[in-house]
Design an enzyme around this catalytic site. Structure first.
Site, PDB file in Angstrom:
ATOM      1  N   ASP A 110       0.813  -1.217   0.000  1.00 26.47           N
ATOM      2  CA  ASP A 110       0.000   0.000   0.000  1.00 26.47           C
ATOM      3  C   ASP A 110       0.848   1.268   0.000  1.00 26.47           C
ATOM      4  OD1 ASP A 110       0.887  -0.552   2.587  1.00 26.47           O
ATOM      5  OD2 ASP A 110      -1.091  -1.111   3.316  1.00 26.47           O
TER       6      ASP A 110
ATOM      7  N   ASN B 178      -7.633  -3.231  14.291  1.00 24.81           N
ATOM      8  CA  ASN B 178      -9.020  -3.537  13.935  1.00 24.81           C
ATOM      9  C   ASN B 178      -9.123  -4.721  12.981  1.00 24.81           C
ATOM     10  OD1 ASN B 178      -8.063  -2.476  11.561  1.00 24.81           O
ATOM     11  ND2 ASN B 178      -9.453  -0.726  11.482  1.00 24.81           N
TER      12      ASN B 178
ATOM     13  N   HIS C 236      -7.366  -5.126  10.169  1.00 22.63           N
ATOM     14  CA  HIS C 236      -7.092  -4.878   8.741  1.00 22.63           C
ATOM     15  C   HIS C 236      -5.801  -5.567   8.307  1.00 22.63           C
ATOM     16  CE1 HIS C 236      -4.836  -0.801   9.614  1.00 22.63           C
ATOM     17  NE2 HIS C 236      -3.951  -1.747   9.449  1.00 22.63           N
TER      18      HIS C 236
ATOM     19  N   GLU D  86      -9.861  -2.221   5.366  1.00 25.14           N
ATOM     20  CA  GLU D  86     -10.448  -1.948   6.669  1.00 25.14           C
ATOM     21  C   GLU D  86     -11.696  -2.810   6.891  1.00 25.14           C
ATOM     22  OE1 GLU D  86      -8.698  -0.345   8.663  1.00 25.14           O
ATOM     23  OE2 GLU D  86      -8.258   1.725   8.130  1.00 25.14           O
TER      24      GLU D  86
HETATM   25  C1  F6R Z   1       1.451  -1.731   6.103  1.00 22.43           C
HETATM   26  C2  F6R Z   1       0.118  -2.279   6.173  1.00 22.43           C
HETATM   27  C3  F6R Z   1      -0.673  -2.320   7.438  1.00 22.43           C
HETATM   28  C4  F6R Z   1       0.157  -2.667   8.671  1.00 22.43           C
HETATM   29  C5  F6R Z   1      -0.721  -2.627   9.927  1.00 22.43           C
HETATM   30  C6  F6R Z   1       0.089  -2.849  11.186  1.00 22.43           C
HETATM   31  O1  F6R Z   1       1.971  -1.792   4.798  1.00 22.43           O
HETATM   32  O2  F6R Z   1      -0.357  -2.684   5.183  1.00 22.43           O
HETATM   33  O3  F6R Z   1      -1.721  -3.225   7.300  1.00 22.43           O
HETATM   34  O4  F6R Z   1       0.709  -3.930   8.522  1.00 22.43           O
HETATM   35  O5  F6R Z   1      -1.361  -1.393  10.015  1.00 22.43           O
HETATM   36  O6  F6R Z   1       0.956  -1.769  11.370  1.00 22.43           O
HETATM   37  P1  F6R Z   1       2.084  -1.797  12.487  1.00 22.43           P
HETATM   38  O7  F6R Z   1       3.056  -2.843  12.078  1.00 22.43           O
HETATM   39  O8  F6R Z   1       2.695  -0.403  12.445  1.00 22.43           O
HETATM   40  O9  F6R Z   1       1.406  -2.089  13.771  1.00 22.43           O
END
Ligand code: F6R
Length: 245
Positions: A67, A135, A137, A142
């Site tokens: 992303d 959450n 995701h 989401e």
């Molecule tokens: C990042 C991504 C997100 C993260 C998720 C956890 O490229 O796609 O889904 O993997 O938000 O983020 P952290 O590792 O910062 O807790």
């Protein structure tokens, strides 16, 4: 799902790096899907160490990131392109033309189509690395995202905004939209490694593994994939009801 519970963040990272290094050695022409965020940071450091110390070769590896934020200057230090460059790519011998992140300039409707096509043209993703949001995701899919979704523009939820705006100098500078691989795109990867560490991921991990797959917890779709390895530390595993701990 294969679920591996380890002691802490360091052990999670060691385990993930060992699997990825082995994969790159065994499949020198592989296509990897990569994640950003806090979770894989130490894993990336260990991959860099292994590249230097064990001469693991990234010359013919291709990567696709999950992303990218929309609305940032493409040269912003907060972009995921900058994150990947700083924390991984500039330390490896990967070819710049083999690195892919979703484009955030020009026509977004075209960018989502192009990203999906470039993954297909590369022969698909062989190994996808994932983190998980509080959450549930994965990438920026989401809660409520349809399981059939391919690469698309996503609105970030208040929970994701509050989890990630600490990385921005001014929290309100964090974009509220991102371009992300979809759940269907992720499910097309041949193999998946999901990492989770810390108490704040415990609910999401429990729901991902123990709930019926549903759009309410996007990561629960991974139960329908036949090659998923989940590596979680004890805190992130602490709400699992099953006798896994
Ligand atoms: C990042 C991504 C997100 C993260 C998720 C956890 O490229 O796609 O889904 O993997 O938000 O983020 P952290 O590792 O910062 O807790």
């Amino acid at each position: 799902m294969e679920i591996i519970i380890v002691k802490d963040y360091e052990q999670m990272s060691q385990h993930a790096a060992t699997l990825i290094n082995q994969f790159v050695q065994d499949n020198p022409y592989a296509t990897l899907g990569l994640a950003t965020g806090h979770t894989p940071e130490r894993t990336y450091k260990l991959l860099i160490e292994a590249h230097h110390d064990l001469h693991i070769d990234w010359t013919n590896i291709t990567t696709f990131n999950l992303d990218e934020y929309i609305g940032l200057n493409p040269n912003s230090p907060h972009s995921y392109r900058a994150y990947m460059q700083e924390k991984l790519f500039k330390h490896l011998n990967i070819k710049p033309q083999n690195i892919h992140l979703p484009s955030i300039t020009g026509d977004m409707a075209q960018n989502v189509i192009n990203y999906e096509k470039s993954i297909t043209n590369a022969g698909g993703i062989n190994l996808q690395l994932l983190g998980i949001g509080q959450n549930g995701h994965i990438a920026f899919n989401e809660p409520g995202t349809d399981f059939e979704t391919t690469t698309h523009v996503a609105n970030l939820t208040p929970m994701t905004l509050s989890a990630n705006n600490r990385y921005f100098k001014t929290p309100t500078d964090m974009p509220s939209k991102a371009i992300t691989m979809g759940l269907k795109t992720i499910m097309q990867a041949q193999a998946i490694i999901l990492l989770a560490s810390g108490q704040d991921k415990a609910t999401a991990v429990q729901q991902m593994i123990e709930n019926e797959p549903s759009a309410k917890v996007p990561a629960s779709i991974l139960q329908n994939h036949n090659r998923v390895t989940v590596i979680v530390d004890q805190q992130a595993a602490s709400k699992l009801k099953q006798v896994l701990r």
